[in-house]
Design an enzyme around this catalytic site. Structure first.
Site, mmCIF file in Angstrom:
data_model
loop_
_atom_site.group_PDB
_atom_site.id
_atom_site.type_symbol
_atom_site.label_atom_id
_atom_site.label_comp_id
_atom_site.label_asym_id
_atom_site.label_seq_id
_atom_site.Cartn_x
_atom_site.Cartn_y
_atom_site.Cartn_z
ATOM 1 N N HIS A 1 -42.034 40.726 -10.215
ATOM 2 C CA HIS A 1 -40.716 41.278 -10.583
ATOM 3 C C HIS A 1 -39.648 40.206 -10.382
ATOM 4 C CE1 HIS A 1 -37.250 44.230 -9.874
ATOM 5 N NE2 HIS A 1 -37.712 44.531 -11.069
ATOM 6 N N HIS B 1 -30.560 39.553 -13.809
ATOM 7 C CA HIS B 1 -30.639 41.009 -13.673
ATOM 8 C C HIS B 1 -29.313 41.706 -13.946
ATOM 9 C CE1 HIS B 1 -30.479 44.923 -11.684
ATOM 10 N NE2 HIS B 1 -31.700 45.044 -12.198
HETATM 11 O O1 G3P Z 1 -39.740 46.427 -13.902
HETATM 12 C C1 G3P Z 1 -38.740 47.347 -14.196
HETATM 13 C C2 G3P Z 1 -37.581 47.228 -13.277
HETATM 14 O O2 G3P Z 1 -37.215 45.883 -13.246
HETATM 15 C C3 G3P Z 1 -36.422 48.080 -13.675
HETATM 16 O O3 G3P Z 1 -35.383 48.044 -12.726
HETATM 17 O O4 G3P Z 1 -33.115 47.419 -12.065
HETATM 18 O O5 G3P Z 1 -35.013 46.064 -11.286
HETATM 19 O O6 G3P Z 1 -34.306 45.965 -13.659
HETATM 20 P P1 G3P Z 1 -34.432 46.813 -12.430
HETATM 21 CA CA CA Z 2 -35.919 44.612 -14.616
#
Ligand code: G3P
Ligand code: CA
Length: 242
Positions: A8, A50
């Site tokens: 992530h 992000h």
């Molecule tokens: O992998 C999906 C996730 O990244 C969605 O939430 O806010 O971390 O982009 P966010």
């Molecule tokens: Ca994400």
């Protein structure tokens, strides 16, 4: 059944999120793929970050789409994670593809196509240029973006991000012709998996950052795990392999 592991924002637990060193570290750890978030700059370049603003992860301020790539490139996206990462730059999607090559990618379109008009075709043009059609899944919370992607490409894999019960999102998932449900893992239980599978949809969960959650994901037969700590996830999966 093996579970695919995605880093992530790269390996965000150990390196500055959504940067090339973070993606490279995730790759080195042995992930199947990396997840990242996409916006466009004022001059319409695909920016990997992000938040919609520069403030939290860099020394810049304000909305990404009000800054040019040249301005964004001057920013430091590493020092907030520690002095070791000082001078790390904000990457474009092109730079990620150039540096990472043929790994797998979850490309998350942030905000809506109303804020970033044409972002979907920009992404798909680049995916096609790098011949990564089979390595990419486009994911989003934004229904319009997923619809636009499906209109551009009938085959590219897509996933619907959501928070809540899978049953609530099934109709929209079908209408958007997505391939995968991407639920928030803390709200995902056995009935969610059952209903998705019954409808021939895969289930890929985020964000799984504890050993307990990895074990729960194994029990639920989740298709993929997206984690800020892919080192821990890979280790736990190995330890618990049958
Ligand atoms: O992998 C999906 C996730 O990244 C969605 O939430 O806010 O971390 O982009 P966010
Ligand atoms: Ca994400």
């Amino acid at each position: 059944m093996s579970i695919f592991v995605y880093g992530h924002r790269g390996a965000a637990y150990e390196a500055p999120e959504n940067t090339i060193p973070s993606f490279k570290l995730a790759k080195k750890l042995g992930v199947y793929g990396v997840e990242m978030d996409l916006h466009t700059s004022k001059d319409n370049e695909l920016i990997v970050m992000h938040d919609e603003t520069l403030d939290r992860t860099t020394n810049g301020k304000g909305l990404i789409h009000l800054h040019t790539l040249e301005e964004i490139k001057k920013l430091d996206a590493g020092f907030k994670k520690g002095t070791k990462w000082k001078g790390t730059r904000v990457p474009t999607l092109r730079e990620v593809f150039e540096n990472l090559g043929k790994i797998h990618y979850y490309l998350e379109i942030k905000q809506s196509s109303r804020v970033y008009p044409g972002i979907e075709s920009k992404i798909m043009d680049l995916v096609n240029e790098f011949k990564l059609e089979n390595n990419v899944q486009i994911i989003s919370f934004d229904f319009d973006s997923l619809k636009n992607i499906r209109d551009i490409d009938s085959k590219i894999k897509t996933g619907l991000l959501y928070t809540g019960k899978t049953a609530w999102f099934l109709d929209i998932a079908k209408e958007l012709k997505v391939n995968f449900m991407q639920p928030s893992f803390n709200l995902t239980y056995e009935d969610d998996i059952k209903i998705a599978k019954k409808n021939k949809l895969g289930v890929e969960a985020w964000t799984i950052d504890t050993i307990e959650d990895v074990k729960r994901a194994i029990k639920l037969h989740i298709d993929s795990i997206t984690s800020n700590n892919p080192r821990m996830v890979l280790h736990t999966l190995k330890k618990n392999a049958k």
